[in-house]
Design a protein around this motif. Structure first.
Motif, mmCIF file in Angstrom:
data_model
loop_
_atom_site.group_PDB
_atom_site.id
_atom_site.type_symbol
_atom_site.label_atom_id
_atom_site.label_comp_id
_atom_site.label_asym_id
_atom_site.label_seq_id
_atom_site.Cartn_x
_atom_site.Cartn_y
_atom_site.Cartn_z
ATOM 1 N N VAL A 182 0.869 -1.176 0.000
ATOM 2 C CA VAL A 182 0.000 0.000 0.000
ATOM 3 C C VAL A 182 0.907 1.228 0.000
ATOM 4 C CG1 VAL A 182 -1.617 1.331 1.426
ATOM 5 C CG2 VAL A 182 -1.914 -1.149 1.189
ATOM 6 N N ALA A 183 0.497 2.294 -0.653
ATOM 7 C CA ALA A 183 1.312 3.517 -0.693
ATOM 8 C C ALA A 183 1.614 4.005 0.720
ATOM 9 C CB ALA A 183 0.596 4.594 -1.483
ATOM 10 N N ILE A 184 2.832 4.494 0.917
ATOM 11 C CA ILE A 184 3.292 4.933 2.232
ATOM 12 C C ILE A 184 3.485 6.448 2.253
ATOM 13 C CG2 ILE A 184 5.245 4.828 3.847
ATOM 14 C CD1 ILE A 184 5.516 1.899 3.183
ATOM 15 N N GLU A 185 3.091 7.064 3.359
ATOM 16 C CA GLU A 185 3.275 8.498 3.539
ATOM 17 C C GLU A 185 4.756 8.852 3.424
ATOM 18 O OE1 GLU A 185 1.628 11.740 6.741
ATOM 19 O OE2 GLU A 185 2.557 9.916 7.527
ATOM 20 N N SER A 186 5.080 9.766 2.521
ATOM 21 C CA SER A 186 6.474 10.118 2.279
ATOM 22 C C SER A 186 6.533 11.431 1.516
ATOM 23 C CB SER A 186 7.178 9.028 1.460
ATOM 24 O OG SER A 186 6.628 8.968 0.152
ATOM 25 N N ALA A 187 7.759 11.905 1.256
ATOM 26 C CA ALA A 187 7.920 13.109 0.444
ATOM 27 C C ALA A 187 7.344 12.887 -0.955
ATOM 28 C CB ALA A 187 9.392 13.484 0.363
ATOM 29 N N ASP B 227 -5.666 6.662 1.660
ATOM 30 C CA ASP B 227 -5.074 5.498 0.995
ATOM 31 C C ASP B 227 -3.592 5.331 1.337
ATOM 32 O OD1 ASP B 227 -7.279 4.414 -0.332
ATOM 33 O OD2 ASP B 227 -7.138 5.895 -1.929
ATOM 34 N N LEU B 228 -3.142 6.004 2.399
ATOM 35 C CA LEU B 228 -1.735 5.927 2.780
ATOM 36 C C LEU B 228 -1.546 5.203 4.111
ATOM 37 C CD1 LEU B 228 -0.531 9.559 1.978
ATOM 38 C CD2 LEU B 228 -0.277 7.519 0.550
ATOM 39 N N ARG B 229 -0.397 4.556 4.222
ATOM 40 C CA ARG B 229 0.010 3.965 5.492
ATOM 41 C C ARG B 229 1.239 4.688 6.027
ATOM 42 N NH1 ARG B 229 -0.704 -2.501 4.230
ATOM 43 N NH2 ARG B 229 -2.846 -2.689 4.989
ATOM 44 N N LYS B 230 1.460 4.557 7.335
ATOM 45 C CA LYS B 230 2.638 5.137 7.972
ATOM 46 C C LYS B 230 3.879 4.330 7.584
ATOM 47 C CE LYS B 230 -0.192 6.358 11.975
ATOM 48 N NZ LYS B 230 -0.421 6.081 13.421
ATOM 49 N N SER C 185 -9.505 4.282 8.344
ATOM 50 C CA SER C 185 -9.566 4.116 6.886
ATOM 51 C C SER C 185 -9.031 2.751 6.478
ATOM 52 C CB SER C 185 -8.764 5.214 6.186
ATOM 53 O OG SER C 185 -7.382 5.087 6.483
ATOM 54 N N SER C 186 -9.373 2.350 5.280
ATOM 55 C CA SER C 186 -8.877 1.083 4.717
ATOM 56 C C SER C 186 -8.125 1.408 3.429
ATOM 57 C CB SER C 186 -10.043 0.135 4.429
ATOM 58 O OG SER C 186 -10.736 -0.182 5.622
ATOM 59 N N PRO C 187 -6.824 1.695 3.532
ATOM 60 C CA PRO C 187 -6.042 2.097 2.356
ATOM 61 C C PRO C 187 -6.096 1.067 1.228
ATOM 62 C CG PRO C 187 -4.806 2.506 4.357
ATOM 63 C CD PRO C 187 -6.009 1.700 4.754
ATOM 64 N N ARG C 188 -6.164 1.601 0.016
ATOM 65 C CA ARG C 188 -6.225 0.753 -1.175
ATOM 66 C C ARG C 188 -4.891 0.070 -1.421
ATOM 67 N NH1 ARG C 188 -4.434 2.088 -6.244
ATOM 68 N NH2 ARG C 188 -5.290 0.878 -7.999
ATOM 69 N N ARG C 189 -4.924 -1.236 -1.638
ATOM 70 C CA ARG C 189 -3.720 -1.982 -1.981
ATOM 71 C C ARG C 189 -3.355 -1.678 -3.434
ATOM 72 N NH1 ARG C 189 -1.386 -7.327 -0.100
ATOM 73 N NH2 ARG C 189 -0.244 -8.180 -1.885
ATOM 74 N N ILE C 190 -2.088 -1.313 -3.663
ATOM 75 C CA ILE C 190 -1.654 -0.962 -5.019
ATOM 76 C C ILE C 190 -0.906 -2.104 -5.702
ATOM 77 C CG2 ILE C 190 -1.535 1.510 -4.528
ATOM 78 C CD1 ILE C 190 1.495 1.200 -4.173
ATOM 79 N N MET C 191 -0.570 -3.145 -4.959
ATOM 80 C CA MET C 191 0.161 -4.276 -5.528
ATOM 81 C C MET C 191 -0.768 -5.464 -5.735
ATOM 82 S SD MET C 191 3.205 -3.159 -5.962
ATOM 83 C CE MET C 191 4.199 -4.613 -6.225
ATOM 84 N N PRO C 192 -0.453 -6.320 -6.713
ATOM 85 C CA PRO C 192 -1.299 -7.497 -6.974
ATOM 86 C C PRO C 192 -1.395 -8.412 -5.751
ATOM 87 C CG PRO C 192 0.276 -7.149 -8.754
ATOM 88 C CD PRO C 192 0.684 -6.231 -7.652
ATOM 89 N N ALA C 193 -2.530 -9.081 -5.625
ATOM 90 C CA ALA C 193 -2.713 -10.036 -4.528
ATOM 91 C C ALA C 193 -1.863 -11.273 -4.745
ATOM 92 C CB ALA C 193 -4.187 -10.429 -4.412
ATOM 93 N N GLU C 194 -1.662 -11.642 -6.011
ATOM 94 C CA GLU C 194 -0.820 -12.781 -6.351
ATOM 95 C C GLU C 194 0.213 -12.340 -7.373
ATOM 96 O OE1 GLU C 194 -2.961 -16.242 -7.553
ATOM 97 O OE2 GLU C 194 -4.432 -16.098 -5.925
ATOM 98 N N LEU C 195 1.422 -12.851 -7.220
ATOM 99 C CA LEU C 195 2.517 -12.481 -8.113
ATOM 100 C C LEU C 195 2.981 -13.688 -8.910
ATOM 101 C CD1 LEU C 195 4.292 -10.303 -5.469
ATOM 102 C CD2 LEU C 195 3.389 -9.444 -7.629
ATOM 103 N N PRO C 196 3.517 -13.474 -10.111
ATOM 104 C CA PRO C 196 3.914 -14.600 -10.955
ATOM 105 C C PRO C 196 5.115 -15.351 -10.394
ATOM 106 C CG PRO C 196 4.623 -12.530 -11.926
ATOM 107 C CD PRO C 196 3.746 -12.175 -10.774
ATOM 108 N N ASP C 197 5.150 -16.658 -10.676
ATOM 109 C CA ASP C 197 6.292 -17.493 -10.321
ATOM 110 C C ASP C 197 7.317 -17.353 -11.447
ATOM 111 O OD1 ASP C 197 8.116 -19.425 -9.685
ATOM 112 O OD2 ASP C 197 6.688 -21.078 -9.581
ATOM 113 N N LEU C 198 8.516 -16.922 -11.110
ATOM 114 C CA LEU C 198 9.530 -16.661 -12.130
ATOM 115 C C LEU C 198 10.337 -17.893 -12.528
ATOM 116 C CD1 LEU C 198 10.915 -13.234 -10.830
ATOM 117 C CD2 LEU C 198 9.155 -13.638 -12.559
ATOM 118 N N THR C 199 10.107 -19.014 -11.872
ATOM 119 C CA THR C 199 10.876 -20.212 -12.197
ATOM 120 C C THR C 199 10.349 -20.874 -13.471
ATOM 121 O OG1 THR C 199 9.446 -21.579 -10.792
ATOM 122 C CG2 THR C 199 11.422 -20.643 -9.781
ATOM 123 N N VAL C 200 11.202 -21.681 -14.104
ATOM 124 C CA VAL C 200 10.836 -22.439 -15.307
ATOM 125 C C VAL C 200 11.090 -23.922 -15.060
ATOM 126 C CG1 VAL C 200 11.318 -20.525 -16.862
ATOM 127 C CG2 VAL C 200 13.160 -22.099 -16.252
#
Length: 313
Positions: free
Chosen positions: A212-217, A232-235, A283-298
């Motif tokens: 989730v996006a983080i409070e920053s500059a 939509d920000l977290r500490k 608040s319930s900040p919006r998740r900006i990253m996918p819930a599942e990520l691809p497996d990079l192995t072959v």
């Protein structure tokens, strides 16, 4: 950092404000002697003039000098060392008698399509993000390998870099080239550690990125335009807590992994309630990253063919 310190030593590169500052503060609370490194400094004569102190952690008034002073005033141990991560010579000046943990948080950002990304912007991002990390790792490796991890606690490298997935490249190709390059470093160095038998001794490298996006500059530009964006920000404490969890986890669990802060805290620290990290309570900040990520192995993962080590030719 003095050679007389009996504490484990952590070097945080990019520690003047935001996430890097929080990581440095919390490492000190955990008992680490912290080397606070970045470009920005405050003349000693100006420290007394800062009001309030400490300054806003996301403002230019927050520097490695103020962060180190924060730590020492709280009873911790810290040394501020200026560094320009675009210069390998500058990185080599980060001298210390001992090093147990390297956190690489430095980053240059320019989010735009390729046609709108000037060459100078592209070069800056590669120098800070990729070359800076590579130089810091080169300088840290002898320290991490020389000491016996079983006698002095875990030896870790934690890099602020993302998981690798296609959506990340959209609209910011030049930036993604550098950040994914950092992720490749984590994956490749993790394999090196495994082959050298270092993981069993507690040496590991991992990548960490916010779910989730983080409070920053960087996010202040959005909250200035629309204050409601803060919902939509977290500490930054969530990211720092995830870094600490990565240091405490077995090397075999984190080595070579590209993790998201929330997911790693859930898996390794048993965190289920993330409400305390919301900038806006309730608040319930919006998740900006996918819930599942691809497996990079072959399927042919273990087939390396004629692997060559150029350094031995």
């Amino acid at each position: 950092m003095t050679s007389t310190s009996t504490r484990q030593v952590a070097l945080v590169v990019g520690a003047s404000r935001g996430i890097g500052r929080q990581i440095a503060i919390d490492l000190a609370k955990e008992g680490y002697a912290v080397v606070v490194a970045a470009k920005s400094t405050t003349p000693e004569a100006d420290l007394a003039k800062l009001s309030p102190f400490p300054p806003d952690p996301n403002s230019p008034k927050s520097t490695i000098t103020t962060v180190a002073r924060e730590i020492t005033l709280a009873g911790g141990e810290a040394t501020a060392i200026p560094v320009d991560t675009t210069s390998y010579a500058s990185i080599q000046q980060l001298t210390y008698a001992r090093l147990d943990v390297l956190i690489y948080n430095s980053g240059a950002i320019w989010w735009a399509p390729v046609a709108a990304t000037p060459m100078k912007r592209f070069q800056l991002m590669q120098r800070v993000n990729v070359e800076g990390l590579y130089g810091a790792v080169q300088e840290a490796l002898p320290h991490l390998k020389r000491q016996d991890p079983r006698g002095g606690g875990p030896k870790r490298i934690v890099v602020v870099c993302p998981p690798i997935y296609s959506r990340f490249f959209r609209g910011k190709t030049a930036y993604a080239m550098g950040k994914v390059g950092m992720s490749v470093m984590v994956k490749g160095l993790g394999v090196d550690f495994e082959r050298e038998g270092l993981v069993e001794g507690g040496v590991g490298v991992g990548g960490l990125w916010p779910a989730v996006a983080i409070e920053s500059a960087a996010t202040e530009q959005f909250t200035r335009k629309d204050p409601s964006y803060a919902k939509d920000l977290r500490k930054s404490t969530i990211f720092s807590d995830a870094v600490l969890a990565m240091l405490k986890a077995p090397a075999s669990v984190m080595n070579g992994q590209l993790e998201l802060d929330e997911d790693f805290l859930r898996k390794q620290a048993g965190v289920t309630d993330f409400s305390k990290y919301s900038v806006i309570p309730g608040s319930s900040p919006r998740r900006i990253m996918p819930a599942e990520l691809p497996d990079l192995t072959v399927k042919e993962q273990d087939d390396e063919g004629m692997r060559t080590d150029s350094s031995k030719l």
